[in-house]
Scaffold this motif. Structure first.
Motif, mmCIF file in Angstrom:
data_model
loop_
_atom_site.group_PDB
_atom_site.id
_atom_site.type_symbol
_atom_site.label_atom_id
_atom_site.label_comp_id
_atom_site.label_asym_id
_atom_site.label_seq_id
_atom_site.Cartn_x
_atom_site.Cartn_y
_atom_site.Cartn_z
ATOM 1 N N LEU A 1 0.828 -1.203 0.000
ATOM 2 C CA LEU A 1 0.000 0.000 0.000
ATOM 3 C C LEU A 1 0.868 1.260 0.000
ATOM 4 C CD1 LEU A 1 -2.672 -1.141 2.602
ATOM 5 C CD2 LEU A 1 -3.126 -0.654 0.188
ATOM 6 N N ILE A 2 1.910 1.247 0.824
ATOM 7 C CA ILE A 2 2.805 2.401 0.906
ATOM 8 C C ILE A 2 3.488 2.663 -0.433
ATOM 9 C CG2 ILE A 2 4.980 3.222 1.913
ATOM 10 C CD1 ILE A 2 4.102 1.918 4.531
ATOM 11 N N ARG A 3 3.943 1.580 -1.075
ATOM 12 C CA ARG A 3 4.621 1.734 -2.366
ATOM 13 C C ARG A 3 3.693 2.328 -3.416
ATOM 14 N NH1 ARG A 3 6.851 -4.150 -1.426
ATOM 15 N NH2 ARG A 3 8.828 -3.730 -0.390
ATOM 16 N N LEU A 4 2.432 1.854 -3.428
ATOM 17 C CA LEU A 4 1.485 2.359 -4.418
ATOM 18 C C LEU A 4 1.094 3.794 -4.106
ATOM 19 C CD1 LEU A 4 -0.056 1.773 -6.952
ATOM 20 C CD2 LEU A 4 -1.890 0.738 -5.590
ATOM 21 N N ILE A 5 0.945 4.110 -2.817
ATOM 22 C CA ILE A 5 0.646 5.498 -2.421
ATOM 23 C C ILE A 5 1.759 6.412 -2.892
ATOM 24 C CG2 ILE A 5 0.485 7.066 -0.443
ATOM 25 C CD1 ILE A 5 -1.036 4.826 1.032
ATOM 26 N N ASP A 6 3.002 5.958 -2.745
ATOM 27 C CA ASP A 6 4.151 6.758 -3.177
ATOM 28 C C ASP A 6 4.100 7.025 -4.677
ATOM 29 O OD1 ASP A 6 6.812 7.965 -2.671
ATOM 30 O OD2 ASP A 6 7.515 6.338 -3.955
ATOM 31 N N ILE A 7 3.725 6.005 -5.454
ATOM 32 C CA ILE A 7 3.607 6.171 -6.910
ATOM 33 C C ILE A 7 2.521 7.193 -7.242
ATOM 34 C CG2 ILE A 7 2.877 5.037 -9.059
ATOM 35 C CD1 ILE A 7 4.194 2.478 -7.989
ATOM 36 N N TYR A 8 1.379 7.064 -6.559
ATOM 37 C CA TYR A 8 0.266 7.990 -6.807
ATOM 38 C C TYR A 8 0.601 9.417 -6.378
ATOM 39 C CZ TYR A 8 -2.959 4.181 -7.977
ATOM 40 O OH TYR A 8 -3.597 3.126 -8.578
ATOM 41 N N LEU A 9 1.362 9.561 -5.292
ATOM 42 C CA LEU A 9 1.754 10.898 -4.849
ATOM 43 C C LEU A 9 2.650 11.576 -5.887
ATOM 44 C CD1 LEU A 9 2.451 10.309 -1.049
ATOM 45 C CD2 LEU A 9 0.605 11.663 -2.050
ATOM 46 N N LEU B 1 -6.405 14.239 -11.705
ATOM 47 C CA LEU B 1 -5.901 14.562 -10.375
ATOM 48 C C LEU B 1 -6.879 14.106 -9.298
ATOM 49 C CD1 LEU B 1 -3.832 15.903 -8.547
ATOM 50 C CD2 LEU B 1 -5.005 18.091 -8.929
ATOM 51 N N LYS B 2 -8.162 14.388 -9.509
ATOM 52 C CA LYS B 2 -9.172 13.982 -8.527
ATOM 53 C C LYS B 2 -9.263 12.464 -8.412
ATOM 54 C CE LYS B 2 -12.071 18.109 -9.008
ATOM 55 N NZ LYS B 2 -13.383 18.651 -9.455
ATOM 56 N N ALA B 3 -9.115 11.769 -9.548
ATOM 57 C CA ALA B 3 -9.180 10.306 -9.543
ATOM 58 C C ALA B 3 -8.012 9.710 -8.755
ATOM 59 C CB ALA B 3 -9.173 9.777 -10.972
ATOM 60 N N VAL B 4 -6.813 10.248 -8.960
ATOM 61 C CA VAL B 4 -5.634 9.752 -8.250
ATOM 62 C C VAL B 4 -5.757 10.048 -6.756
ATOM 63 C CG1 VAL B 4 -3.139 9.991 -7.955
ATOM 64 C CG2 VAL B 4 -4.108 9.944 -10.250
ATOM 65 N N GLN B 5 -6.241 11.239 -6.422
ATOM 66 C CA GLN B 5 -6.415 11.603 -5.019
ATOM 67 C C GLN B 5 -7.446 10.700 -4.337
ATOM 68 O OE1 GLN B 5 -7.350 15.777 -5.580
ATOM 69 N NE2 GLN B 5 -5.268 16.401 -5.012
ATOM 70 N N LYS B 6 -8.460 10.298 -5.094
ATOM 71 C CA LYS B 6 -9.466 9.373 -4.556
ATOM 72 C C LYS B 6 -8.841 8.014 -4.264
ATOM 73 C CE LYS B 6 -13.979 7.297 -5.593
ATOM 74 N NZ LYS B 6 -15.089 7.199 -6.577
ATOM 75 N N GLU B 7 -7.979 7.524 -5.178
ATOM 76 C CA GLU B 7 -7.308 6.248 -4.975
ATOM 77 C C GLU B 7 -6.386 6.304 -3.759
ATOM 78 O OE1 GLU B 7 -7.837 3.350 -6.475
ATOM 79 O OE2 GLU B 7 -9.435 4.366 -7.574
ATOM 80 N N ILE B 8 -5.692 7.429 -3.586
ATOM 81 C CA ILE B 8 -4.812 7.594 -2.429
ATOM 82 C C ILE B 8 -5.613 7.491 -1.137
ATOM 83 C CG2 ILE B 8 -3.382 9.250 -1.158
ATOM 84 C CD1 ILE B 8 -2.367 10.275 -3.858
ATOM 85 N N LYS B 9 -6.786 8.116 -1.121
ATOM 86 C CA LYS B 9 -7.649 8.077 0.064
ATOM 87 C C LYS B 9 -8.077 6.637 0.376
ATOM 88 C CE LYS B 9 -10.407 9.911 3.245
ATOM 89 N NZ LYS B 9 -11.206 8.752 3.647
ATOM 90 N N ILE B 10 -8.426 5.873 -0.654
ATOM 91 C CA ILE B 10 -8.833 4.476 -0.464
ATOM 92 C C ILE B 10 -7.682 3.665 0.125
ATOM 93 C CG2 ILE B 10 -9.462 2.344 -1.670
ATOM 94 C CD1 ILE B 10 -11.008 4.103 -3.677
ATOM 95 N N LEU B 11 -6.485 3.848 -0.415
ATOM 96 C CA LEU B 11 -5.314 3.108 0.058
ATOM 97 C C LEU B 11 -4.953 3.503 1.488
ATOM 98 C CD1 LEU B 11 -3.066 3.285 -3.141
ATOM 99 C CD2 LEU B 11 -4.450 1.366 -2.372
ATOM 100 N N GLU B 12 -5.025 4.796 1.793
ATOM 101 C CA GLU B 12 -4.710 5.267 3.141
ATOM 102 C C GLU B 12 -5.706 4.736 4.162
ATOM 103 O OE1 GLU B 12 -4.521 9.485 2.695
ATOM 104 O OE2 GLU B 12 -2.364 9.475 2.251
ATOM 105 N N ASP B 13 -6.982 4.663 3.761
ATOM 106 C CA ASP B 13 -8.008 4.120 4.657
ATOM 107 C C ASP B 13 -7.728 2.650 4.968
ATOM 108 O OD1 ASP B 13 -9.277 6.538 4.728
ATOM 109 O OD2 ASP B 13 -10.894 5.995 3.339
#
Length: 222
Positions: free
Chosen positions: A126-134, A165-177
């Motif tokens: 999850l952290i690795r994917l969040i980093d990619i999305y960030l 941008l909104k789509a990626v930010q939404k994915e980040i929120k899902i992963l962080e949750d």
């Protein structure tokens, strides 16, 4: 030395996994549910199955065997690589890798796989994917800034960037949750203590806990 009488070294790839046991008998199974069941059926009660941490591929087999009460260990690929280098082995095949893993487990104590390992490994994924999305978020924001500088010559491009941008930010929120969910489930007490440190937010606290655990579980880092 491991107490199990029969040790099985497993080398996993996308479509199949090769197995070499303590008697140097080689077998191959499909990397799917049917292959897992066939392998499990062939295992004796005192078996120890050892595999390298290979990202997504090893998790499914390790968890399947763990749930069947089979002794499983997931080891650091770097440790096995060094073991092979010490033996000066120059042959590189799936069969030889499986044999090397088996030999490694025969002369070294290997860590038992637990469901907790699976959760912590998911945290790292999850952290690795969040980093990619960030990084994608930063790139999209920079591009949007550039479009604004140009005076938005193309509304289509500008709106497309905004949607992305909104789509990626939404994915980040899902992963962080999901990351928060796992950490709270496994280490709520530790999370509370870490969050008590002044200036340390929830996200940073979670990252710190996961990475601290992983530092003591090197087989999860690869």
């Amino acid at each position: 030395m491991n107490k199990c009488k029969q040790i099985y070294g497993v080398d996993i790839s996308k479509n199949v996994f090769d197995v070499v046991d303590s008697k140097e008998i080689h077998s191959q199974f499909k990397n799917d549910g049917k292959g897992f069941k066939a392998f499990h059926k062939a295992l004796p009660a005192d078996a120890l199955v050892v595999m390298e941490a290979t990202g997504y591929y090893h998790y499914r087999l390790a968890q399947f065997l763990y749930e069947k009460n089979v002794n499983v260990s997931v080891v650091n690929p770097l440790s096995v690589k060094r073991f092979i280098q010490m033996k000066l082995s120059k042959v590189k095949t799936d069969k030889s890798d499986a044999k090397a893993i088996c030999e490694y487990a025969t002369v070294n104590e290997v860590p038992p796989y637990t469901a907790k390992d699976k959760n912590q490994a998911e945290c790292l994924q999850l952290i690795r994917l969040i980093d990619i999305y960030l990084k994608q978020t930063t790139a999209l924001k920079n591009k949007l800034h550039g479009e604004k500088t140009l005076g938005k010559p193309s509304k289509t491009v500008y709106h497309s960037l905004n949607r992305s941008l909104k789509a990626v930010q939404k994915e980040i929120k899902i992963l962080e949750d999901r990351l928060t969910e796992i950490v709270k489930e496994e280490q709520q007490k530790q999370l509370t203590l870490v969050k008590s440190i002044p200036g340390l937010g929830n996200k940073t606290a979670i990252m710190l806990i996961v990475l601290t655990y992983a530092a003591h579980q090197p087989h999860l880092l690869t």
